[in-house]
Design a protein around this motif. Structure first.
Motif, PDB file in Angstrom:
ATOM      1  N   ARG A  41       2.605  -4.788   3.131  1.00 16.51           N
ATOM      2  CA  ARG A  41       3.703  -4.121   3.831  1.00 16.51           C
ATOM      3  C   ARG A  41       3.467  -2.610   3.893  1.00 16.51           C
ATOM      4  NH1 ARG A  41       8.972  -5.419   4.998  1.00 16.51           N
ATOM      5  NH2 ARG A  41       8.946  -7.299   3.712  1.00 16.51           N
ATOM      6  N   SER A  42       3.032  -2.032   2.783  1.00 14.92           N
ATOM      7  CA  SER A  42       2.801  -0.583   2.746  1.00 14.92           C
ATOM      8  C   SER A  42       1.715  -0.177   3.731  1.00 14.92           C
ATOM      9  CB  SER A  42       2.426  -0.156   1.325  1.00 14.92           C
ATOM     10  OG  SER A  42       2.052   1.203   1.279  1.00 14.92           O
ATOM     11  N   LYS A  43       0.648  -0.949   3.785  1.00 16.60           N
ATOM     12  CA  LYS A  43      -0.462  -0.612   4.677  1.00 16.60           C
ATOM     13  C   LYS A  43      -0.060  -0.753   6.144  1.00 16.60           C
ATOM     14  CE  LYS A  43      -5.256  -1.976   5.617  1.00 16.60           C
ATOM     15  NZ  LYS A  43      -6.391  -2.780   5.120  1.00 16.60           N
ATOM     16  N   LEU A  44       0.638  -1.836   6.471  1.00 15.91           N
ATOM     17  CA  LEU A  44       1.040  -2.044   7.857  1.00 15.91           C
ATOM     18  C   LEU A  44       2.071  -1.024   8.311  1.00 15.91           C
ATOM     19  CD1 LEU A  44       1.238  -5.947   7.990  1.00 15.91           C
ATOM     20  CD2 LEU A  44      -0.563  -4.479   8.908  1.00 15.91           C
ATOM     21  N   ASP A  45       2.920  -0.600   7.382  1.00 15.02           N
ATOM     22  CA  ASP A  45       3.929   0.409   7.727  1.00 15.02           C
ATOM     23  C   ASP A  45       3.386   1.828   7.676  1.00 15.02           C
ATOM     24  OD1 ASP A  45       5.706  -1.650   8.004  1.00 15.02           O
ATOM     25  OD2 ASP A  45       6.773  -1.289   6.119  1.00 15.02           O
ATOM     26  N   GLY A  46       2.173   2.002   7.136  1.00 10.13           N
ATOM     27  CA  GLY A  46       1.597   3.335   7.028  1.00 10.13           C
ATOM     28  C   GLY A  46       2.272   4.202   5.996  1.00 10.13           C
ATOM     29  N   ARG A  47       2.843   3.597   4.945  1.00  8.27           N
ATOM     30  CA  ARG A  47       3.570   4.346   3.920  1.00  8.27           C
ATOM     31  C   ARG A  47       2.676   4.599   2.711  1.00  8.27           C
ATOM     32  NH1 ARG A  47       7.594   0.354   4.283  1.00  8.27           N
ATOM     33  NH2 ARG A  47       7.105  -0.157   2.123  1.00  8.27           N
ATOM     34  N   VAL A  48       2.573   5.843   2.324  1.00  7.85           N
ATOM     35  CA  VAL A  48       1.880   6.201   1.089  1.00  7.85           C
ATOM     36  C   VAL A  48       2.948   6.488   0.040  1.00  7.85           C
ATOM     37  CG1 VAL A  48       0.280   7.807  -0.025  1.00  7.85           C
ATOM     38  CG2 VAL A  48      -0.070   7.148   2.365  1.00  7.85           C
ATOM     39  N   PRO A  49       3.016   5.717  -1.041  1.00  7.86           N
ATOM     40  CA  PRO A  49       4.102   5.875  -2.010  1.00  7.86           C
ATOM     41  C   PRO A  49       3.866   7.060  -2.939  1.00  7.86           C
ATOM     42  CG  PRO A  49       2.590   4.196  -2.776  1.00  7.86           C
ATOM     43  CD  PRO A  49       2.095   4.635  -1.404  1.00  7.86           C
ATOM     44  N   ASP A  50       4.888   7.376  -3.733  1.00 11.29           N
ATOM     45  CA  ASP A  50       4.690   8.351  -4.800  1.00 11.29           C
ATOM     46  C   ASP A  50       3.907   7.703  -5.936  1.00 11.29           C
ATOM     47  OD1 ASP A  50       6.667   7.455  -7.093  1.00 11.29           O
ATOM     48  OD2 ASP A  50       7.782   7.268  -5.219  1.00 11.29           O
ATOM     49  N   PHE A  51       3.473   8.520  -6.890  1.00 12.75           N
ATOM     50  CA  PHE A  51       2.542   8.055  -7.911  1.00 12.75           C
ATOM     51  C   PHE A  51       3.126   6.917  -8.745  1.00 12.75           C
ATOM     52  CE2 PHE A  51       0.281   8.091 -11.944  1.00 12.75           C
ATOM     53  CZ  PHE A  51      -1.037   8.193 -11.536  1.00 12.75           C
ATOM     54  N   ALA A  62       4.726 -11.180   6.843  1.00 11.42           N
ATOM     55  CA  ALA A  62       5.484 -12.424   6.869  1.00 11.42           C
ATOM     56  C   ALA A  62       4.578 -13.634   6.673  1.00 11.42           C
ATOM     57  CB  ALA A  62       6.251 -12.549   8.184  1.00 11.42           C
ATOM     58  N   VAL A  63       3.437 -13.639   7.355  1.00  9.31           N
ATOM     59  CA  VAL A  63       2.509 -14.763   7.216  1.00  9.31           C
ATOM     60  C   VAL A  63       1.970 -14.832   5.796  1.00  9.31           C
ATOM     61  CG1 VAL A  63       0.277 -15.663   7.938  1.00  9.31           C
ATOM     62  CG2 VAL A  63       1.897 -14.832   9.654  1.00  9.31           C
ATOM     63  N   ALA A  64       1.568 -13.695   5.254  1.00  9.55           N
ATOM     64  CA  ALA A  64       1.063 -13.680   3.886  1.00  9.55           C
ATOM     65  C   ALA A  64       2.129 -14.166   2.909  1.00  9.55           C
ATOM     66  CB  ALA A  64       0.603 -12.276   3.506  1.00  9.55           C
ATOM     67  N   GLY A  65       3.378 -13.710   3.107  1.00  8.30           N
ATOM     68  CA  GLY A  65       4.449 -14.153   2.228  1.00  8.30           C
ATOM     69  C   GLY A  65       4.644 -15.655   2.270  1.00  8.30           C
ATOM     70  N   SER A  72      -6.732  -7.259   2.191  1.00 12.08           N
ATOM     71  CA  SER A  72      -7.209  -6.008   2.801  1.00 12.08           C
ATOM     72  C   SER A  72      -7.723  -6.194   4.221  1.00 12.08           C
ATOM     73  CB  SER A  72      -8.322  -5.400   1.932  1.00 12.08           C
ATOM     74  OG  SER A  72      -7.821  -5.011   0.673  1.00 12.08           O
ATOM     75  N   ASP A  73      -7.707  -7.421   4.724  1.00 13.37           N
ATOM     76  CA  ASP A  73      -8.298  -7.751   6.018  1.00 13.37           C
ATOM     77  C   ASP A  73      -7.183  -8.009   7.032  1.00 13.37           C
ATOM     78  OD1 ASP A  73      -9.630  -8.800   8.191  1.00 13.37           O
ATOM     79  OD2 ASP A  73     -10.841 -10.215   7.030  1.00 13.37           O
ATOM     80  N   ARG A  74      -7.090  -7.138   8.043  1.00 17.30           N
ATOM     81  CA  ARG A  74      -6.029  -7.288   9.048  1.00 17.30           C
ATOM     82  C   ARG A  74      -6.208  -8.534   9.898  1.00 17.30           C
ATOM     83  NH1 ARG A  74      -2.932  -2.523   9.757  1.00 17.30           N
ATOM     84  NH2 ARG A  74      -3.884  -0.652   8.833  1.00 17.30           N
ATOM     85  N   SER A  75      -7.401  -9.117   9.918  1.00 14.15           N
ATOM     86  CA  SER A  75      -7.611 -10.346  10.683  1.00 14.15           C
ATOM     87  C   SER A  75      -7.273 -11.584   9.860  1.00 14.15           C
ATOM     88  CB  SER A  75      -9.071 -10.433  11.156  1.00 14.15           C
ATOM     89  OG  SER A  75      -9.948 -10.630  10.057  1.00 14.15           O
ATOM     90  N   ALA A  76      -6.863 -11.380   8.607  1.00 14.95           N
ATOM     91  CA  ALA A  76      -6.531 -12.501   7.726  1.00 14.95           C
ATOM     92  C   ALA A  76      -5.148 -12.259   7.124  1.00 14.95           C
ATOM     93  CB  ALA A  76      -7.613 -12.649   6.661  1.00 14.95           C
ATOM     94  N   LEU A  77      -5.000 -12.421   5.809  1.00 11.32           N
ATOM     95  CA  LEU A  77      -3.696 -12.250   5.175  1.00 11.32           C
ATOM     96  C   LEU A  77      -3.115 -10.863   5.416  1.00 11.32           C
ATOM     97  CD1 LEU A  77      -4.365 -13.969   1.720  1.00 11.32           C
ATOM     98  CD2 LEU A  77      -2.926 -14.858   3.564  1.00 11.32           C
ATOM     99  N   GLY A  78      -3.976  -9.851   5.494  1.00 12.45           N
ATOM    100  CA  GLY A  78      -3.508  -8.483   5.640  1.00 12.45           C
ATOM    101  C   GLY A  78      -2.928  -8.145   6.995  1.00 12.45           C
ATOM    102  N   GLY A  79      -2.986  -9.076   7.940  1.00 10.80           N
ATOM    103  CA  GLY A  79      -2.494  -8.781   9.278  1.00 10.80           C
ATOM    104  C   GLY A  79      -1.004  -8.952   9.467  1.00 10.80           C
ATOM    105  N   SER A  80      -0.353  -9.663   8.549  1.00 10.37           N
ATOM    106  CA  SER A  80       1.081  -9.919   8.712  1.00 10.37           C
ATOM    107  C   SER A  80       1.718 -10.109   7.342  1.00 10.37           C
ATOM    108  CB  SER A  80       1.316 -11.169   9.575  1.00 10.37           C
ATOM    109  OG  SER A  80       2.668 -11.577   9.507  1.00 10.37           O
TER     110      SER A  80
END
Length: 391
Positions: free
Chosen positions: A194-204, A123-126, A113-121
């Protein structure tokens, strides 16, 4: 409002990031009472386990945090209590191992959840997750105590330590399921990034599929087996647990989404059913909360009904051996009573933890036992209040 009308990406303006449902963002919401029909218990060694588990986090994962103050914020969230609350009946060493596992995955979730850590990329997280799994698989294959290497040495070292403690209490099929459950969890975390970085809100339903992985539903069940000292591999293969798992895990996810909404709102996370109902389906926040509360109650009651049907059916404990209930130690329902009792405590204990943790209510929050009321989305520390602010 359509999903495309709201941007949650890193470059969105504050109004776009924070909007939840039509119009301006709500500053607070009312959480109705939830039924809480399942048992809640604290392990007799809960305090000792929590303290020891916090020490394990410091030794194994402390260097993941930016500094001591960030580590202390995490430790004050009392994540080491999740294990003792969800397996209050377990033998003490098993309860401790489970507590450390939940701390491990919560550290990962924190940095996802932290964009300065795993949540920032993504590809890096993967790459980090792939290295962790490769190191763990290599260690399992070699059966050695070799120090893990690669791009995720801290996570790999912690995972290896957990594996060495947990695996002696698991069957070979359970060992394979544990590794697969960790892989599923990391896959779900990657999808959330990926969803957060792309700004995508999925269906339920898409959200629920990903949340089943990122919430760790597979290892929640497996560690419940470990705590009860039973093996449900056969029962799972026979499909005996499909219905209880469907309703039980959905209850866990939805209740978590409700009680963690303050944190997810602050972190701008997109993979949560509250935001899905608000931004994908266009519901006002309070309407979305009310709908999710009703859905959580329905799944809880359906879980209980499915559990009772299972116990009263051919797999139930009172049935003699026969054509529909094979005799012998390999029948798929061995230990099913103990496992279902463990699931009861998992669901009830998980909700208990979510009420009390400062992770969701703000650093410094202290639970007073309240479980319903008005909650501020913006206050640094929140508590349940009898009336909305300013009334």
């Amino acid at each position: 409002m359509t999903t495309a009308a709201v941007s949650n990406g890193p470059h969105a303006g504050d109004d776009g990031v924070r909007r939840v449902g039509p119009g301006r963002p709500a500053e607070e919401f009312y959480l109705p009472p939830l039924p809480r029909l399942l048992p809640r218990g604290y392990h007799p060694d809960a305090a000792r386990i929590e303290i020891a588990s916090n020490g394990w986090v410091r030794r194994m994962l402390g260097a993941c945090f930016a500094d001591e103050s960030d580590l202390l914020v995490f430790l004050r969230q009392r994540n080491g209590l999740y294990g003792p609350l969800t397996v209050p009946y377990a033998e003490a060493s098993r309860a401790r191992n489970i507590a450390d596992w939940y701390q491990f995955v919560t550290v990962i979730d924190t940095f996802v959840s932290d964009r300065s850590a795993l949540g920032g990329s993504h590809a890096v997280a993967g790459a980090v997750f792939a290295a962790l799994l490769d190191d763990l698989r290599s260690g399992v294959t070699r059966g050695t105590d070799a120090e893990p290497e690669g791009t995720a040495p801290l996570y790999a070292r912690a995972a290896t330590d957990l594996w060495e403690r947990l695996s002696p209490g698991l069957s070979r099929p359970q060992e394979a399921r544990l590794l697969a459950s960790l892989e599923a969890f990391l896959r779900g975390c990657s999808a959330e990034i990926r969803s957060k970085l792309d700004g995508r809100v999925p269906d339920f339903e898409s959200c629920m599929r990903i949340r089943a992985e990122s919430f760790g539903c597979a290892f929640l069940g497996l560690l419940t087996e470990y705590a009860a000292e039973v093996d449900m591999t056969g029962a799972l293969a026979a499909g005996l647990l499909d219905e209880v798992h469907h309703h039980g895990m959905r209850q866990l996810i939805i209740v978590n989404d409700l009680l963690s909404w303050r944190k997810e709102y602050r972190d701008e996370d997109t993979m949560t059913t509250v935001r899905v109902l608000c931004e994908h389906e266009g519901l006002p926040l309070q309407v979305a909360v009310d709908r999710l509360c009703a859905l959580a109650e329905r799944h809880e009651r359906e879980y209980l009904a499915a559990r009772d049907r299972l116990l009263a059916g051919p797999a139930g404990p009172s049935r003699p051996a026969g054509p529909s209930r094979p005799a012998g130690p390999s029948r798929p329902d061995d230990g099913i009573v103990a496992y279902l009792s463990g699931l009861d405590h998992l669901i009830g204990g998980s909700q208990e933890f979510e009420y009390l943790t400062p992770r969701y209510f703000g650093d410094g929050a202290v639970w007073d036992g309240s479980t319903s009321g008005w909650l501020s989305l913006t206050a640094p520390i929140a508590r349940f209040r009898d009336a909305p602010a300013g009334s």
